[in-house]
Write a protein that holds these residues in place. Structure first.
Motif, PDB file in Angstrom:
ATOM      1  N   PHE A   2      53.887 -66.103  -5.940  1.00  0.00           N
ATOM      2  CA  PHE A   2      53.119 -67.103  -6.604  1.00  0.00           C
ATOM      3  C   PHE A   2      51.402 -67.030  -6.074  1.00  0.00           C
ATOM      4  CE2 PHE A   2      56.988 -69.074  -7.925  1.00  0.00           C
ATOM      5  CZ  PHE A   2      56.870 -69.818  -9.260  1.00  0.00           C
ATOM      6  N   ASP A   3      50.668 -66.266  -6.828  1.00  0.00           N
ATOM      7  CA  ASP A   3      49.402 -66.025  -6.273  1.00  0.00           C
ATOM      8  C   ASP A   3      48.582 -67.449  -6.846  1.00  0.00           C
ATOM      9  OD1 ASP A   3      49.284 -65.910  -9.200  1.00  0.00           O
ATOM     10  OD2 ASP A   3      48.767 -63.729  -9.291  1.00  0.00           O
ATOM     11  N   ASN A   4      47.317 -67.446  -6.519  1.00  0.00           N
ATOM     12  CA  ASN A   4      46.739 -68.553  -6.922  1.00  0.00           C
ATOM     13  C   ASN A   4      46.545 -69.018  -8.349  1.00  0.00           C
ATOM     14  OD1 ASN A   4      46.039 -69.174  -4.379  1.00  0.00           O
ATOM     15  ND2 ASN A   4      44.065 -67.715  -4.391  1.00  0.00           N
ATOM     16  N   LYS A   5      46.580 -67.910  -9.211  1.00  0.00           N
ATOM     17  CA  LYS A   5      46.263 -68.151 -10.664  1.00  0.00           C
ATOM     18  C   LYS A   5      47.631 -68.841 -11.098  1.00  0.00           C
ATOM     19  CE  LYS A   5      45.248 -65.739 -14.975  1.00  0.00           C
ATOM     20  NZ  LYS A   5      44.993 -64.265 -15.625  1.00  0.00           N
ATOM     21  N   LEU A  21      56.525 -89.276 -14.558  1.00  0.00           N
ATOM     22  CA  LEU A  21      56.765 -87.856 -14.306  1.00  0.00           C
ATOM     23  C   LEU A  21      55.581 -87.170 -13.335  1.00  0.00           C
ATOM     24  CD1 LEU A  21      58.267 -86.535 -17.725  1.00  0.00           C
ATOM     25  CD2 LEU A  21      59.383 -87.012 -15.624  1.00  0.00           C
ATOM     26  N   ASP A  22      54.340 -87.599 -13.862  1.00  0.00           N
ATOM     27  CA  ASP A  22      53.208 -87.405 -12.864  1.00  0.00           C
ATOM     28  C   ASP A  22      53.477 -87.657 -11.615  1.00  0.00           C
ATOM     29  OD1 ASP A  22      51.941 -86.175 -15.309  1.00  0.00           O
ATOM     30  OD2 ASP A  22      50.526 -87.913 -15.405  1.00  0.00           O
ATOM     31  N   VAL A  23      53.791 -89.133 -11.330  1.00  0.00           N
ATOM     32  CA  VAL A  23      53.940 -89.495  -9.846  1.00  0.00           C
ATOM     33  C   VAL A  23      54.941 -88.684  -9.228  1.00  0.00           C
ATOM     34  CG1 VAL A  23      52.951 -91.542 -10.396  1.00  0.00           C
ATOM     35  CG2 VAL A  23      55.198 -91.629 -10.556  1.00  0.00           C
ATOM     36  N   LEU A  24      56.087 -88.078  -9.842  1.00  0.00           N
ATOM     37  CA  LEU A  24      56.946 -87.246  -9.356  1.00  0.00           C
ATOM     38  C   LEU A  24      56.460 -85.881  -8.979  1.00  0.00           C
ATOM     39  CD1 LEU A  24      59.950 -88.319 -11.325  1.00  0.00           C
ATOM     40  CD2 LEU A  24      59.722 -89.035  -8.872  1.00  0.00           C
ATOM     41  N   PHE A  25      56.038 -85.316 -10.119  1.00  0.00           N
ATOM     42  CA  PHE A  25      55.666 -84.018  -9.730  1.00  0.00           C
ATOM     43  C   PHE A  25      54.418 -83.667  -9.101  1.00  0.00           C
ATOM     44  CE2 PHE A  25      57.881 -83.403 -14.218  1.00  0.00           C
ATOM     45  CZ  PHE A  25      59.105 -83.001 -13.651  1.00  0.00           C
ATOM     46  N   MET A  26      53.106 -84.220  -9.263  1.00  0.00           N
ATOM     47  CA  MET A  26      52.059 -84.066  -8.729  1.00  0.00           C
ATOM     48  C   MET A  26      52.277 -83.937  -7.112  1.00  0.00           C
ATOM     49  SD  MET A  26      50.088 -82.828 -11.162  1.00  0.00           S
ATOM     50  CE  MET A  26      48.707 -82.854  -9.950  1.00  0.00           C
ATOM     51  N   PRO A  27      52.747 -85.037  -6.562  1.00  0.00           N
ATOM     52  CA  PRO A  27      52.896 -84.915  -5.117  1.00  0.00           C
ATOM     53  C   PRO A  27      53.541 -83.838  -4.498  1.00  0.00           C
ATOM     54  CG  PRO A  27      53.254 -87.225  -5.825  1.00  0.00           C
ATOM     55  CD  PRO A  27      53.021 -86.330  -7.087  1.00  0.00           C
ATOM     56  N   ALA A  34      55.515 -75.575  -1.349  1.00  0.00           N
ATOM     57  CA  ALA A  34      55.400 -74.521  -0.495  1.00  0.00           C
ATOM     58  C   ALA A  34      56.499 -74.341   0.248  1.00  0.00           C
ATOM     59  CB  ALA A  34      54.142 -74.626   0.078  1.00  0.00           C
ATOM     60  N   GLU A  35      57.346 -75.324   0.615  1.00  0.00           N
ATOM     61  CA  GLU A  35      58.467 -75.300   1.390  1.00  0.00           C
ATOM     62  C   GLU A  35      59.790 -74.680   0.816  1.00  0.00           C
ATOM     63  OE1 GLU A  35      59.428 -79.519   2.376  1.00  0.00           O
ATOM     64  OE2 GLU A  35      57.275 -79.395   3.478  1.00  0.00           O
ATOM     65  N   LEU A  36      59.769 -74.459  -0.536  1.00  0.00           N
ATOM     66  CA  LEU A  36      60.830 -73.995  -1.125  1.00  0.00           C
ATOM     67  C   LEU A  36      60.828 -72.259  -1.149  1.00  0.00           C
ATOM     68  CD1 LEU A  36      60.275 -75.769  -4.778  1.00  0.00           C
ATOM     69  CD2 LEU A  36      62.051 -76.325  -2.696  1.00  0.00           C
ATOM     70  N   ASP A  38      61.677 -68.491  -2.806  1.00  0.00           N
ATOM     71  CA  ASP A  38      61.202 -67.914  -3.983  1.00  0.00           C
ATOM     72  C   ASP A  38      62.236 -68.366  -5.118  1.00  0.00           C
ATOM     73  OD1 ASP A  38      58.889 -66.993  -2.810  1.00  0.00           O
ATOM     74  OD2 ASP A  38      59.810 -64.791  -2.460  1.00  0.00           O
ATOM     75  N   GLU A  39      63.560 -68.222  -4.753  1.00  0.00           N
ATOM     76  CA  GLU A  39      64.483 -68.898  -6.077  1.00  0.00           C
ATOM     77  C   GLU A  39      64.227 -70.059  -6.455  1.00  0.00           C
ATOM     78  OE1 GLU A  39      69.250 -69.338  -6.265  1.00  0.00           O
ATOM     79  OE2 GLU A  39      68.591 -67.446  -5.080  1.00  0.00           O
ATOM     80  N   LYS A  40      64.048 -71.019  -5.628  1.00  0.00           N
ATOM     81  CA  LYS A  40      63.809 -72.462  -5.868  1.00  0.00           C
ATOM     82  C   LYS A  40      62.476 -72.790  -6.508  1.00  0.00           C
ATOM     83  CE  LYS A  40      67.615 -74.541  -3.763  1.00  0.00           C
ATOM     84  NZ  LYS A  40      68.384 -73.481  -3.658  1.00  0.00           N
ATOM     85  N   LYS A  41      61.633 -71.856  -6.079  1.00  0.00           N
ATOM     86  CA  LYS A  41      60.115 -72.075  -6.869  1.00  0.00           C
ATOM     87  C   LYS A  41      60.383 -71.913  -8.175  1.00  0.00           C
ATOM     88  CE  LYS A  41      57.279 -71.336  -2.755  1.00  0.00           C
ATOM     89  NZ  LYS A  41      56.216 -70.525  -2.160  1.00  0.00           N
ATOM     90  N   LEU A  42      61.181 -70.601  -8.450  1.00  0.00           N
ATOM     91  CA  LEU A  42      61.498 -70.452  -9.870  1.00  0.00           C
ATOM     92  C   LEU A  42      62.341 -71.316 -10.643  1.00  0.00           C
ATOM     93  CD1 LEU A  42      62.405 -66.713  -9.416  1.00  0.00           C
ATOM     94  CD2 LEU A  42      60.232 -67.594 -10.539  1.00  0.00           C
ATOM     95  N   VAL A  43      62.998 -72.112  -9.968  1.00  0.00           N
ATOM     96  CA  VAL A  43      64.052 -72.968 -10.729  1.00  0.00           C
ATOM     97  C   VAL A  43      62.877 -74.296 -11.095  1.00  0.00           C
ATOM     98  CG1 VAL A  43      65.601 -74.802 -10.154  1.00  0.00           C
ATOM     99  CG2 VAL A  43      65.963 -72.725  -9.534  1.00  0.00           C
ATOM    100  N   PHE A  44      61.998 -74.564  -9.975  1.00  0.00           N
ATOM    101  CA  PHE A  44      60.990 -75.691 -10.333  1.00  0.00           C
ATOM    102  C   PHE A  44      60.154 -75.331 -11.664  1.00  0.00           C
ATOM    103  CE2 PHE A  44      56.953 -77.756  -9.691  1.00  0.00           C
ATOM    104  CZ  PHE A  44      57.274 -79.155  -9.544  1.00  0.00           C
ATOM    105  N   GLU A  45      59.680 -74.216 -11.621  1.00  0.00           N
ATOM    106  CA  GLU A  45      58.942 -73.667 -12.552  1.00  0.00           C
ATOM    107  C   GLU A  45      59.477 -73.684 -13.896  1.00  0.00           C
ATOM    108  OE1 GLU A  45      55.749 -69.963 -13.007  1.00  0.00           O
ATOM    109  OE2 GLU A  45      57.830 -69.233 -12.886  1.00  0.00           O
ATOM    110  N   ARG A  46      60.831 -73.122 -13.957  1.00  0.00           N
ATOM    111  CA  ARG A  46      61.657 -73.662 -15.200  1.00  0.00           C
ATOM    112  C   ARG A  46      62.036 -74.964 -15.565  1.00  0.00           C
ATOM    113  NH1 ARG A  46      67.281 -73.255 -16.247  1.00  0.00           N
ATOM    114  NH2 ARG A  46      67.804 -73.047 -14.105  1.00  0.00           N
ATOM    115  N   LEU A  47      62.198 -75.750 -14.402  1.00  0.00           N
ATOM    116  CA  LEU A  47      62.116 -77.221 -14.727  1.00  0.00           C
ATOM    117  C   LEU A  47      60.885 -78.029 -15.495  1.00  0.00           C
ATOM    118  CD1 LEU A  47      63.551 -80.420 -13.878  1.00  0.00           C
ATOM    119  CD2 LEU A  47      61.947 -80.133 -12.052  1.00  0.00           C
TER     120      LEU A  47
END
Length: 83
Positions: A2-5, A21-27, A34-36, A38-47
């Motif tokens: 997950f580069d800066n872009k 949803l904003d108050v859940l996702f933004m924080p 960052a604590e996730l 790589d696999e979980k980061k992809l799951v969040f992205e898919r969410l």
């Protein structure tokens, strides 16, 4: 991975049409993503690809999500919410 872009696009995708949803996702993306691994980061992205009404129903417990990875991510995000 997950580069800066890509991270910037992810943060933009966290800005939803529903304040609930904003108050859940933004924080979460600012303080928990960052604590996730790589696999979980992809799951969040898919969410974030799901429609707001579905996400709202899943997070509020009105409907059950039938995707185990997404369901686990929802539980993880909700466990970080401060009441």
């Amino acid at each position: 991975m997950f580069d800066n872009k890509r991270l910037g696009r992810l943060k933009w995708a966290c800005r939803r049409g529903m304040l609930e949803l904003d108050v859940l996702f933004m924080p979460f993306v600012e303080h928990g993503f960052a604590e996730l691994d790589d696999e979980k980061k992809l799951v969040f992205e898919r969410l974030l690809t799901f429609d707001d009404p579905d996400l709202y129903a899943w997070f509020m417990g009105h409907l059950a999500c039938h995707d185990d990875e997404i369901k686990a991510m929802i539980g993880h995000i909700l466990s970080r919410v401060k009441v």
